[in-house]
Design an enzyme around this catalytic site. Structure first.
Site, PDB file in Angstrom:
ATOM      1  N   ASP A 248     -12.545  40.528 139.188  1.00  0.00           N
ATOM      2  CA  ASP A 248     -12.466  40.924 137.767  1.00  0.00           C
ATOM      3  C   ASP A 248     -11.248  41.796 137.505  1.00  0.00           C
ATOM      4  O   ASP A 248     -10.935  42.088 136.348  1.00  0.00           O
ATOM      5  CB  ASP A 248     -13.750  41.641 137.322  1.00  0.00           C
ATOM      6  CG  ASP A 248     -14.109  42.796 138.236  1.00  0.00           C
ATOM      7  OD1 ASP A 248     -14.189  42.592 139.447  1.00  0.00           O
ATOM      8  OD2 ASP A 248     -14.286  43.922 137.729  1.00  0.00           O
ATOM      9  N   ASP A 258      -5.953  47.292 135.685  1.00  0.00           N
ATOM     10  CA  ASP A 258      -7.043  48.193 136.063  1.00  0.00           C
ATOM     11  C   ASP A 258      -6.656  49.143 137.197  1.00  0.00           C
ATOM     12  O   ASP A 258      -7.071  48.983 138.352  1.00  0.00           O
ATOM     13  CB  ASP A 258      -8.331  47.403 136.403  1.00  0.00           C
ATOM     14  CG  ASP A 258      -9.057  46.990 135.132  1.00  0.00           C
ATOM     15  OD1 ASP A 258      -8.529  47.263 134.035  1.00  0.00           O
ATOM     16  OD2 ASP A 258     -10.142  46.403 135.226  1.00  0.00           O
TER      17      ASP A 258
HETATM   18  P1  AMP Z   1     -13.280  48.780 136.823  1.00  0.00           P
HETATM   19  O1  AMP Z   1     -13.568  49.793 137.862  1.00  0.00           O
HETATM   20  O2  AMP Z   1     -12.434  49.328 135.706  1.00  0.00           O
HETATM   21  O3  AMP Z   1     -12.715  47.510 137.340  1.00  0.00           O
HETATM   22  O4  AMP Z   1     -14.699  48.475 136.150  1.00  0.00           O
HETATM   23  C1  AMP Z   1     -15.699  47.672 136.714  1.00  0.00           C
HETATM   24  C2  AMP Z   1     -16.750  47.388 135.667  1.00  0.00           C
HETATM   25  O5  AMP Z   1     -17.496  48.580 135.337  1.00  0.00           O
HETATM   26  C3  AMP Z   1     -16.212  46.868 134.354  1.00  0.00           C
HETATM   27  O6  AMP Z   1     -17.123  45.932 133.844  1.00  0.00           O
HETATM   28  C4  AMP Z   1     -16.154  48.105 133.491  1.00  0.00           C
HETATM   29  O7  AMP Z   1     -16.181  47.812 132.117  1.00  0.00           O
HETATM   30  C5  AMP Z   1     -17.412  48.846 133.946  1.00  0.00           C
HETATM   31  N1  AMP Z   1     -17.294  50.296 133.726  1.00  0.00           N
HETATM   32  C6  AMP Z   1     -16.519  51.161 134.402  1.00  0.00           C
HETATM   33  N2  AMP Z   1     -16.679  52.415 133.935  1.00  0.00           N
HETATM   34  C7  AMP Z   1     -17.568  52.359 132.926  1.00  0.00           C
HETATM   35  C8  AMP Z   1     -18.157  53.319 132.062  1.00  0.00           C
HETATM   36  N3  AMP Z   1     -17.836  54.613 132.101  1.00  0.00           N
HETATM   37  N4  AMP Z   1     -19.062  52.894 131.155  1.00  0.00           N
HETATM   38  C9  AMP Z   1     -19.378  51.588 131.070  1.00  0.00           C
HETATM   39  N5  AMP Z   1     -18.874  50.630 131.864  1.00  0.00           N
HETATM   40  C10 AMP Z   1     -17.983  51.005 132.794  1.00  0.00           C
HETATM   41 MG    MG Z   2     -11.865  46.314 136.098  1.00  0.00          MG
END
Ligand code: AMP
Ligand code: MG
Length: 488
Positions: A248, A258
């Protein structure tokens, strides 16, 4: 405020999002606005370094023409499949066709809960917002494909993590936010029409020249592979460790996306990883090219129904394409590394020359960035800079002799080579201890000076500035290994 939005994703891919509004911020402040990026987006964007811009970047006002939405996607996270992820803390405001006629997404990250938030609060702490601003703009300045940062704001709201932290919102600009995980989501629906719609949209947006091709889906797969091969070879060339190469977090456009627990390697060790959540070192520096293939194989699986009605045939075709990735990657990497040491036309023996240098660097724990930069300085008589990076000067001197002989086979070991090499090998990267210091001062002491200073160095990474030594050095060695934490 009316902006030149033109929202193709909202129009064409209705199965891949939910309309979502941003939460409001209590007392937002504009920390940083990216003037040069705004200029590229168009004259109305330049005017957003203002109160009306702050209203938009804080989520307090939806700009006219925006159709804000959160996108759905799935993803393999550390090898395990999550069928429903999606933008849990981000909304796409819309798309803009910029001055160069390139369509770009404008996204708010950290702007509150969405239907994909699961247990999360949808917020972002200010520290990770500033980190993504710094590192993504540094990557852009290093000529690495990446999403960019248009604005960073502090929201004035508290965010609850292990402790209470100030909240922030990043306005991110990307060629698109379509991920390998978006295709995996399409695939989980089992609806071939959805996979086709997403593929056609992606081809039209990112690989337009494939539209008339007979085998456009096979070529689409190959093109995404090539974009990602190019990207990862460039990461390797500057010692960048993404930290969470989940499917993702891999784009179809070939941009880095990201920035969570990412970091640059200082002393060279191919096994380096920093992320506290990567307990097995799955996404360590030297594993990134292997994960590249693994992720692209997951992407290939989603395209099977479009490649051939006969599933077995489709699998054979895609497997053959996947088998080419490592070889293509090695070629791309060799090109990147050869250019770093001043070689343009690769010859037999160059691979060994590069690997020999890396071996010496590894044994001597030499700083990855400075070795290549100081090779350039070596040419113009500043030998001591390079030699001082090594305890045992015998090995590196032997290597330099071989390198000099190799260069002189086709060119000159002179100032013009030095200048060329300095345009490829940076002096300033977002060094981990400098990033931490800048974030800490901003978050704990409301002092943004170190952030702005560091940003000015890393966005001009090749041009030496006098009296800047502290910005060039790795952190002093301590007992406590450097760890990064997910940017949530
Ligand atoms: P990432 O670490 O940015 O790749 O995020 C992985 C997943 O977790 C993605 O679907 C993000 O949208 C979700 N996510 C990360 N942090 C948050 C948060 N604080 N609240 C809601 N969803 C989150
Ligand atoms: Mg992400």
């Amino acid at each position: 405020m009316e902006l030149n939005f033109d929202n193709s994703f909202a129009k064409e891919l209705k199965d891949f999002y939910e309309f979502t509004k941003a939460d409001k911020s209590t007392s937002p402040k504009l920390i940083k606005f990216n003037d040069s990026l705004a200029k590229k987006l168009g004259p109305e964007w330049e005017k957003l370094k203002s109160d009306s811009g702050l209203l938009i970047f804080s989520g307090n006002e939806a700009p006219k023409g925006s159709q804000s939405l959160s996108q759905v996607y799935s993803g393999h996270q550390f090898g395990g499949f999550s069928p429903l992820l999606g933008d849990g803390r981000a909304i796409l405001l819309g798309e803009v066709v910029d001055k160069d006629n390139i369509r770009r997404d404008i996204q708010l990250k950290g702007s509150g809960r969405t239907i994909f938030s699961r247990g999360g609060d949808g917020k972002s702490a200010l520290g990770p917002v500033l980190r993504e601003y710094l590192v993504s703009e540094a990557m852009h300045s290093l000529n690495i494909p990446t999403t960019r940062a248009l604005a960073a704001v502090s929201s004035g709201d508290d965010v609850y993590r292990e402790r209470v932290l100030p909240g922030g919102i990043l306005t991110r600009v990307a060629l698109s936010h379509i991920r390998v995980g978006t295709f995996q989501y399409a695939s989980t629906t089992g609806d071939i029409e959805k996979i086709k719609a997403l593929s056609d949209y992606s081809i039209n947006r990112h690989y337009k020249s494939l539209l008339p091709k007979k085998e456009k889906y096979i070529e689409f797969f190959e093109s995404v592979c090539d974009s990602q091969i190019n990207l990862i070879s460039k990461w390797m060339g500057i010692g960048f460790i993404h930290g969470v190469m989940n499917t993702d977090n891999m784009t179809i456009s070939g941009e880095t996306i990201d920035y969570g627990p990412c970091a640059f390697m200082d002393r060279y060790n191919p096994n380096t990883f920093f992320s506290s959540i990567d307990t097995q070192g799955r996404y360590a520096y030297s594993n990134q090219p292997l994960i590249l293939s693994w992720n692209l194989a997951r992407f290939a699986e989603t395209l099977i129904p479009l490649i051939d009605k006969n599933e077995q045939n489709a699998i054979e075709i895609l497997t053959q394409k996947i088998s080419l990735i490592q070889n293509k990657y090695e070629k791309a990497w060799l090109k990147v590394m050869s250019e770093k040491i001043g070689i343009i036309n690769i010859k037999d023996g160059d691979l060994d020359l590069i690997n020999n240098l890396l071996d010496i660097m590894k044994n001597e724990k030499a700083d990855f960035t400075l070795v290549f930069r100081y090779l350039a300085d070596f040419i113009i008589g500043k030998e001591y800079l390079l030699i001082n990076l090594f305890d045992n000067s015998k090995k590196i001197n032997e290597w330099i002799n071989n390198w000099k002989n190799r260069i002189e086979k086709e060119g000159k070991f002179d100032k013009s080579l030095c200048i060329k090499m300095k345009k490829i090998n940076p002096l300033y990267i977002p060094r981990n201890h400098l990033v931490e210091h800048a974030l800490d001062e901003a978050v704990s002491n409301d002092n943004y000076k170190p952030f702005h200073n560091l940003l000015s160095y890393v966005t001009s990474p090749f041009d030496e500035i006098s009296n800047s030594k502290e910005y060039t050095l790795p952190a002093p060695i301590t007992d406590k290994p450097y760890k990064t934490f997910c940017g949530t």
